[in-house]
Design a protein around this motif. Sequence first.
Motif, short mmCIF file in Angstrom:
data_model
loop_
_atom_site.label_atom_id
_atom_site.label_comp_id
_atom_site.label_asym_id
_atom_site.label_seq_id
_atom_site.Cartn_x
_atom_site.Cartn_y
_atom_site.Cartn_z
N ASP A 115 -10.84 -4.97 -0.76
CA ASP A 115 -10.25 -5.59 0.42
C ASP A 115 -11.04 -5.30 1.69
OD1 ASP A 115 -8.21 -6.72 -1.06
OD2 ASP A 115 -6.82 -5.07 -0.70
N LYS A 116 -11.59 -4.08 1.79
CA LYS A 116 -12.31 -3.70 3.00
C LYS A 116 -13.73 -4.27 3.06
CE LYS A 116 -13.84 0.70 1.12
NZ LYS A 116 -13.16 1.24 0.03
N GLU A 117 -14.23 -4.79 1.96
CA GLU A 117 -15.59 -5.34 1.90
C GLU A 117 -15.60 -6.79 2.38
OE1 GLU A 117 -18.39 -3.67 1.04
OE2 GLU A 117 -17.27 -1.84 0.64
N ALA A 118 -16.72 -7.18 2.95
CA ALA A 118 -16.86 -8.55 3.45
C ALA A 118 -17.27 -9.53 2.36
CB ALA A 118 -17.88 -8.57 4.59
N GLU A 119 -17.75 -8.99 1.23
CA GLU A 119 -18.25 -9.87 0.16
C GLU A 119 -18.12 -9.17 -1.18
OE1 GLU A 119 -22.76 -8.45 1.02
OE2 GLU A 119 -21.79 -9.90 2.27
N SER A 120 -18.32 -9.93 -2.24
CA SER A 120 -18.21 -9.35 -3.58
C SER A 120 -19.47 -8.56 -3.93
CB SER A 120 -17.96 -10.43 -4.62
OG SER A 120 -19.08 -11.27 -4.75
N GLN A 121 -19.27 -7.59 -4.79
CA GLN A 121 -20.37 -6.78 -5.29
C GLN A 121 -20.51 -7.00 -6.78
OE1 GLN A 121 -19.50 -2.68 -4.40
NE2 GLN A 121 -20.52 -2.81 -2.41
N LEU A 122 -21.75 -6.87 -7.27
CA LEU A 122 -22.01 -6.91 -8.69
C LEU A 122 -22.24 -5.47 -9.14
CD1 LEU A 122 -24.41 -9.97 -8.81
CD2 LEU A 122 -22.01 -9.88 -9.49
#
Length: 132
Positions: A115-122
Amino acid sequence: MSLRLDGFLGLPESKPTVEELIAWIKGNPGRPVTQNGRTTGKIYWHPFFGKIYVTYRTHRHLYKKWGSIGISRDVVIKLIEDGVENVIVIFTDTKEGYIAPPRKFLDTGKTLWFDKEAESQLHLPLTLMEKL
């Protein structure tokens, strides 16, 4: 005397240790990769590994549930488009290093979006990366 072409070209004949790689990185400028206004790592051309992206982490960045390291999906796509051959993750607290092609993050990595991230991570588990 080495009869390998690498020896004549002055290229390393074997994979460097993590310590040797860190020393080499400190002596070379690299090109910063930025995402959302912050530098996430640098791109280098290494004589053994080729075009590499190096990013530093501590073990607290390890996603414990999967035993994985996450890199922004947008960064991974940029690296692939830029012709980067390998992603190298160096843990600053233990001086361990892991290497994998960026394509492996895209093809095999699990997508995670906090939720706190601006984008998805792999996220790619360390078990699917080669230890240096």
